[in-house]
Design a protein around this motif. Structure first.
Motif, PDB file in Angstrom:
ATOM      1  N   ALA A 246      14.853 -12.073  34.259  1.00 47.81           N
ATOM      2  CA  ALA A 246      13.889 -12.831  33.469  1.00 47.81           C
ATOM      3  C   ALA A 246      14.205 -14.312  33.487  1.00 47.81           C
ATOM      4  CB  ALA A 246      13.876 -12.332  32.033  1.00 47.81           C
TER       5      ALA A 246
ATOM      6  N   PHE B 118      13.846 -17.538  30.799  1.00 47.34           N
ATOM      7  CA  PHE B 118      13.592 -18.049  29.457  1.00 47.34           C
ATOM      8  C   PHE B 118      13.666 -19.571  29.536  1.00 47.34           C
ATOM      9  CE2 PHE B 118      13.795 -14.274  26.728  1.00 47.34           C
ATOM     10  CZ  PHE B 118      14.304 -13.340  27.607  1.00 47.34           C
TER      11      PHE B 118
ATOM     12  N   GLU C 269      12.778 -19.379  24.422  1.00 44.90           N
ATOM     13  CA  GLU C 269      11.650 -18.459  24.425  1.00 44.90           C
ATOM     14  C   GLU C 269      11.488 -17.779  25.777  1.00 44.90           C
ATOM     15  OE1 GLU C 269       8.008 -20.593  23.689  1.00 44.90           O
ATOM     16  OE2 GLU C 269       8.156 -21.729  25.554  1.00 44.90           O
ATOM     17  N   PHE C 270      10.860 -16.629  25.732  1.00 46.99           N
ATOM     18  CA  PHE C 270      10.577 -15.845  26.938  1.00 46.99           C
ATOM     19  C   PHE C 270       9.518 -16.542  27.774  1.00 46.99           C
ATOM     20  CE2 PHE C 270       9.855 -12.332  29.640  1.00 46.99           C
ATOM     21  CZ  PHE C 270       8.485 -12.155  29.741  1.00 46.99           C
TER      22      PHE C 270
ATOM     23  N   ALA D 200       9.388 -12.056  33.247  1.00 45.08           N
ATOM     24  CA  ALA D 200      10.375 -11.054  33.614  1.00 45.08           C
ATOM     25  C   ALA D 200       9.842 -10.203  34.760  1.00 45.08           C
ATOM     26  CB  ALA D 200      10.724 -10.170  32.421  1.00 45.08           C
TER      27      ALA D 200
ATOM     28  N   TYR E 166      11.469  -6.489  27.497  1.00 40.97           N
ATOM     29  CA  TYR E 166      11.807  -7.507  28.486  1.00 40.97           C
ATOM     30  C   TYR E 166      11.742  -8.914  27.901  1.00 40.97           C
ATOM     31  CZ  TYR E 166       6.754  -7.425  28.488  1.00 40.97           C
ATOM     32  OH  TYR E 166       5.431  -7.421  28.097  1.00 40.97           O
ATOM     33  N   TYR E 167      11.026  -9.085  26.797  1.00 39.14           N
ATOM     34  CA  TYR E 167      10.811 -10.385  26.174  1.00 39.14           C
ATOM     35  C   TYR E 167      11.913 -10.749  25.180  1.00 39.14           C
ATOM     36  CZ  TYR E 167       9.153  -6.925  22.929  1.00 39.14           C
ATOM     37  OH  TYR E 167       9.059  -5.809  22.146  1.00 39.14           O
TER      38      TYR E 167
ATOM     39  N   GLN F  78      15.424 -11.730  24.220  1.00 36.87           N
ATOM     40  CA  GLN F  78      16.601 -12.329  24.854  1.00 36.87           C
ATOM     41  C   GLN F  78      17.892 -11.651  24.419  1.00 36.87           C
ATOM     42  OE1 GLN F  78      17.625 -16.389  23.392  1.00 36.87           O
ATOM     43  NE2 GLN F  78      15.687 -16.222  22.288  1.00 36.87           N
TER      44      GLN F  78
ATOM     45  N   TYR G 282      19.519  -9.175  26.948  1.00 39.77           N
ATOM     46  CA  TYR G 282      20.047  -9.607  28.238  1.00 39.77           C
ATOM     47  C   TYR G 282      21.550  -9.833  28.175  1.00 39.77           C
ATOM     48  CZ  TYR G 282      15.318  -9.851  29.916  1.00 39.77           C
ATOM     49  OH  TYR G 282      14.043  -9.508  30.307  1.00 39.77           O
TER      50      TYR G 282
END
Length: 127
Positions: free
Chosen positions: A35, A37, A46-47, A50, A108-109, A111, A114
């Motif tokens: 992804a 960010f 922020e996202f 991804a 996936y959005y 953080q 990750y």
């Protein structure tokens, strides 16, 4: 030792394009969802986008959908972000991130999910 190294940032005028690249090492890249960010000055990270381990599924924040395209090359351990029609609000530090994923790329959005992060690359869009 896992490393994610971003490149491709810079200064560009509004309406222009940039292509960011992230090279991963020290991990089984094809097992990881990847992804991008970003963090603007004075704001939270922020996202942006991804992509699943296979590259079959890509996701975008509403603010970049239709302007940005994420892609990956599992043979080269790279994930790219093509950014077109850039706006001043796209300014910020862009981070590459990796998470070991299962069959589905859930959350996936988020953080917090990750595991590995790069140091970031600065993108500045002048109006």
């Amino acid at each position: 030792q896992v490393q994610l190294v971003e490149s491709g940032g810079g200064l560009v005028q509004a309406g222009g394009s940039l292509r960011l690249s992230c090279v991963a090492s020290g991990l089984a890249f094809s097992n990881y969802g990847m992804a991008w960010f970003r963090q603007a000055p004075g704001k939270e990270r922020e996202f942006v986008s991804a992509i699943s381990w296979s590259g079959d599924n890509a996701y975008y924040a509403d603010s970049v959908n239709g302007r940005f395209t994420i892609s990956r090359d599992n043979a080269k351990n790279t994930v790219d972000l093509q950014m077109n029609s850039l706006k001043s609000e796209d300014t910020g530090v862009y981070f590459c991130a990796a998470v070991l994923m299962g069959y589905y790329f859930v959350n996936y959005y988020d953080q917090r999910k990750y595991t590995y992060w790069g140091q970031g690359t600065q993108v500045t869009v002048s109006s």
